[in-house]
Scaffold this motif. Structure first.
Motif, PDB file in Angstrom:
ATOM      1  N   LEU A  16       0.834  -1.204   0.000  1.00  0.00           N
ATOM      2  CA  LEU A  16       0.000   0.000   0.000  1.00  0.00           C
ATOM      3  C   LEU A  16       0.869   1.255   0.000  1.00  0.00           C
ATOM      4  O   LEU A  16       0.543   2.248  -0.666  1.00  0.00           O
ATOM      5  CB  LEU A  16      -0.921  -0.001   1.227  1.00  0.00           C
ATOM      6  N   TYR A  18       3.858   1.513  -1.292  1.00  0.00           N
ATOM      7  CA  TYR A  18       4.418   1.640  -2.644  1.00  0.00           C
ATOM      8  C   TYR A  18       3.370   2.183  -3.615  1.00  0.00           C
ATOM      9  O   TYR A  18       3.678   3.040  -4.459  1.00  0.00           O
ATOM     10  CB  TYR A  18       4.921   0.280  -3.115  1.00  0.00           C
ATOM     11  N   LEU A  19       2.120   1.683  -3.494  1.00  0.00           N
ATOM     12  CA  LEU A  19       1.041   2.140  -4.384  1.00  0.00           C
ATOM     13  C   LEU A  19       0.792   3.631  -4.216  1.00  0.00           C
ATOM     14  O   LEU A  19       0.646   4.365  -5.203  1.00  0.00           O
ATOM     15  CB  LEU A  19      -0.235   1.350  -4.092  1.00  0.00           C
ATOM     16  N   TYR A  20       0.768   4.099  -2.955  1.00  0.00           N
ATOM     17  CA  TYR A  20       0.523   5.529  -2.730  1.00  0.00           C
ATOM     18  C   TYR A  20       1.697   6.364  -3.232  1.00  0.00           C
ATOM     19  O   TYR A  20       1.508   7.437  -3.826  1.00  0.00           O
ATOM     20  CB  TYR A  20       0.301   5.797  -1.242  1.00  0.00           C
ATOM     21  N   THR A  23       1.307   6.451  -7.111  1.00  0.00           N
ATOM     22  CA  THR A  23       0.136   7.134  -7.683  1.00  0.00           C
ATOM     23  C   THR A  23      -0.144   8.492  -7.048  1.00  0.00           C
ATOM     24  O   THR A  23      -0.734   9.359  -7.689  1.00  0.00           O
ATOM     25  CB  THR A  23      -1.121   6.267  -7.513  1.00  0.00           C
ATOM     26  N   GLN A  28      -7.544   5.956  -4.227  1.00  0.00           N
ATOM     27  CA  GLN A  28      -7.274   4.657  -4.837  1.00  0.00           C
ATOM     28  C   GLN A  28      -6.568   3.721  -3.858  1.00  0.00           C
ATOM     29  O   GLN A  28      -6.857   2.527  -3.798  1.00  0.00           O
ATOM     30  CB  GLN A  28      -6.426   4.833  -6.089  1.00  0.00           C
ATOM     31  N   THR A  29      -5.655   4.267  -3.080  1.00  0.00           N
ATOM     32  CA  THR A  29      -4.918   3.445  -2.123  1.00  0.00           C
ATOM     33  C   THR A  29      -5.828   2.949  -1.014  1.00  0.00           C
ATOM     34  O   THR A  29      -5.702   1.804  -0.545  1.00  0.00           O
ATOM     35  CB  THR A  29      -3.750   4.241  -1.519  1.00  0.00           C
ATOM     36  N   ALA A  32      -7.834   0.086  -2.435  1.00  0.00           N
ATOM     37  CA  ALA A  32      -6.970  -1.082  -2.563  1.00  0.00           C
ATOM     38  C   ALA A  32      -6.785  -1.750  -1.207  1.00  0.00           C
ATOM     39  O   ALA A  32      -6.826  -2.986  -1.091  1.00  0.00           O
ATOM     40  CB  ALA A  32      -5.615  -0.674  -3.147  1.00  0.00           C
ATOM     41  N   GLY A  33      -6.602  -0.950  -0.165  1.00  0.00           N
ATOM     42  CA  GLY A  33      -6.457  -1.488   1.186  1.00  0.00           C
ATOM     43  C   GLY A  33      -7.725  -2.178   1.659  1.00  0.00           C
ATOM     44  O   GLY A  33      -7.668  -3.228   2.309  1.00  0.00           O
ATOM     45  N   PRO A 232      -5.008   4.428   4.418  1.00  0.00           N
ATOM     46  CA  PRO A 232      -4.997   3.126   3.719  1.00  0.00           C
ATOM     47  C   PRO A 232      -4.578   1.969   4.615  1.00  0.00           C
ATOM     48  O   PRO A 232      -5.143   0.875   4.533  1.00  0.00           O
ATOM     49  CB  PRO A 232      -3.988   3.348   2.587  1.00  0.00           C
ATOM     50  N   TYR A 233      -3.591   2.209   5.483  1.00  0.00           N
ATOM     51  CA  TYR A 233      -3.103   1.146   6.355  1.00  0.00           C
ATOM     52  C   TYR A 233      -4.146   0.792   7.425  1.00  0.00           C
ATOM     53  O   TYR A 233      -4.370  -0.385   7.732  1.00  0.00           O
ATOM     54  CB  TYR A 233      -1.792   1.568   7.017  1.00  0.00           C
TER      55      TYR A 233
END
Length: 442
Positions: A16, A18-20, A23, A28-29, A32-33, A232-233
């Motif tokens: 997560l 890395y994704l944030y 992007t 979106q993050t 995804a989470g 996200p986390y």
């Protein structure tokens, strides 16, 4: 096995991050989470031993529960400072009355609509209180419900309103009472009006006060941004815990009530979109901007913890006036909750009414129920406890038995996720509509 689960969880957190980083899109993050947590939690429940799952969730909850606690930590300072700052920037104190009236009107009217939709869903699905099984968890919940009745049985509207006025604002800032958020709003509003009065008498003094408050507001806002970047986390861990601990047999047994509840919630979201469209606001654009906040509300099941995200979304993404955003977010967390205080108690009241010989679909009963739900939603903050207290207040007012509140405890967390998201969206819609109508300038 425990170390493997925690290692996979750590990899999920790293993914997560890395994704944030790649992007730079928080929304979106967050989603995804949420999806990753749902998948991981379901896998954990189906493949790991219960004791291993419980041990893993204790560690995983450091992230999920820790994130919620961080948000709770900043709620009261944010409410106090941001409302005070917003009021000191108003040109006149009379605008406070307009803001409060507009926000509260939208919250209460939408709660009444939500109650009516809940009534319709019970009729469409043919839901009744008959056939519900009282297991060990349900019996314990029943006893808890009965124990809470005394807290609301003698509650009157004047007593409820009086409880909002703070006796000790410093105690309210600690969240000592169920009404602490509203009490803090009132204290902040009085301080803000005092600052406006001083500015009229002494322009230089008023400006110094405003600058000091604005500096403090920027400091708290920066703290809020730090915490919000962890969303996200937190969502990943919270969704994982929910999926890993849900009792799927209970969900299947009470599937009709769950489906009816979520259909009512979806219909109420559509009503929110229609109200926005009627006021010239693009509903699709609105929902795209608020989705990360709704995702957190859905997974955390806490309207109060969602206040920081709510305010930031309204001011930064929706462009709402800071005073309107703060009032709608704080009022909406405790008053006029469309899901917890609208749909849920209305559905229970209709399901229970036939057991005492009342026709739940007579016009007089429906009108009375909708009115009681709307008025009671204003008082839920006075007793605390969300949907359970809302149901107790409504059922007690209508002289209906309270057993069903305890019998649905097994599916309560699952439905409460959707209800909380609806509550938070109702607050943001109230702020967005009020901002459109009042046209205040910063």
């Amino acid at each position: 096995m425990l170390f493997l689960i925690l290692a996979v969880f750590a990899l999920g957190l790293a993914g997560l991050g890395y994704l944030y980083k790649k992007t730079q899109k928080l929304g979106q993050t967050v989603f995804a989470g949420m999806l990753a947590g749902l998948a991981f939690g379901a896998l954990l429940q189906s493949s790991a031993a219960p004791e291993t799952t419980a041990a893993a969730l204790d560690w995983i909850n450091l992230v999920g529960g820790g994130y919620v606690r961080l948000l709770q930590m900043i709620v009261m300072p944010l409410v106090f400072v941001s409302i005070l700052s917003a009021i000191t920037r108003l040109n006149q104190a009379s605008a406070l009355g307009k803001i409060s009236f507009s926000v509260l009107s939208v919250l209460l009217i939408t709660t009444a609509i939500a109650a009516f939709i809940g009534i319709i869903m019970v009729q469409v699905f043919g839901l009744t209180a008959e056939g519900l099984i009282a297991g060990e968890r349900e019996m314990a919940a029943q006893a808890n419900v009965v124990g809470r009745v005394d807290q609301v049985s003698n509650l009157t509207i004047p007593a409820m309103l009086l409880s909002f006025i703070p006796k000790n604002p410093f105690a309210e800032l600690t969240g000592a009472n169920p009404t602490s958020i509203i009490s803090t709003v009132i204290f902040s509003a009085f301080l803000g009006v005092a600052a406006l009065s001083l500015r009229k008498e002494d322009q230089a003094l008023g400006e110094r006060i405003a600058q000091g408050v604005d500096t403090l507001n920027k400091l708290v806002s920066r703290l809020v941004r730090f915490v919000i970047r962890l969303t996200p986390y937190g969502v990943f861990a919270l969704m994982l815990k929910m999926a890993a601990t849900s009792k799927w047999t209970d969900i299947l047994n009470l599937g009709s009530f769950i489906v009816a509840s979520y259909l009512a919630i979806i219909l109420m979201f559509i009503v929110h979109g229609a109200l926005l469209a009627l006021s010239g606001i693009n509903p699709l654009g609105y929902f795209k901007k608020v989705m990360p906040t709704l995702a957190f509300a859905f997974t955390s099941r806490s309207s109060a913890a969602s206040i920081p995200l709510n305010i930031e979304t309204q001011t930064d993404k929706l462009g709402n006036h800071s005073a309107i955003a703060n009032f709608s977010a704080t009022f909406g967390a405790t008053i006029g909750q469309n899901g917890c205080a609208g749909i849920y108690p209305a559905m229970l009241a209709v399901m229970i009414a036939p057991t005492v010989g009342v026709d739940p679909f007579s016009m007089s009963y429906i009108a009375t129920l909708v009115f009681v739900v709307a008025v009671s939603s204003f008082g839920i903050a006075g007793v605390g406890g969300g949907a359970t207290f809302a149901a107790i207040v409504v059922l007690s007012t209508l002289n209906l038995p309270l057993e069903l509140v305890g019998l649905l405890i097994s599916i309560e967390p699952l439905i409460d996720m959707g209800r909380t998201a609806l509550n938070v969206n109702g607050a943001m819609v109230a702020g967005t509509l009020s901002n459109k109508w009042l046209k205040l300038k910063e």
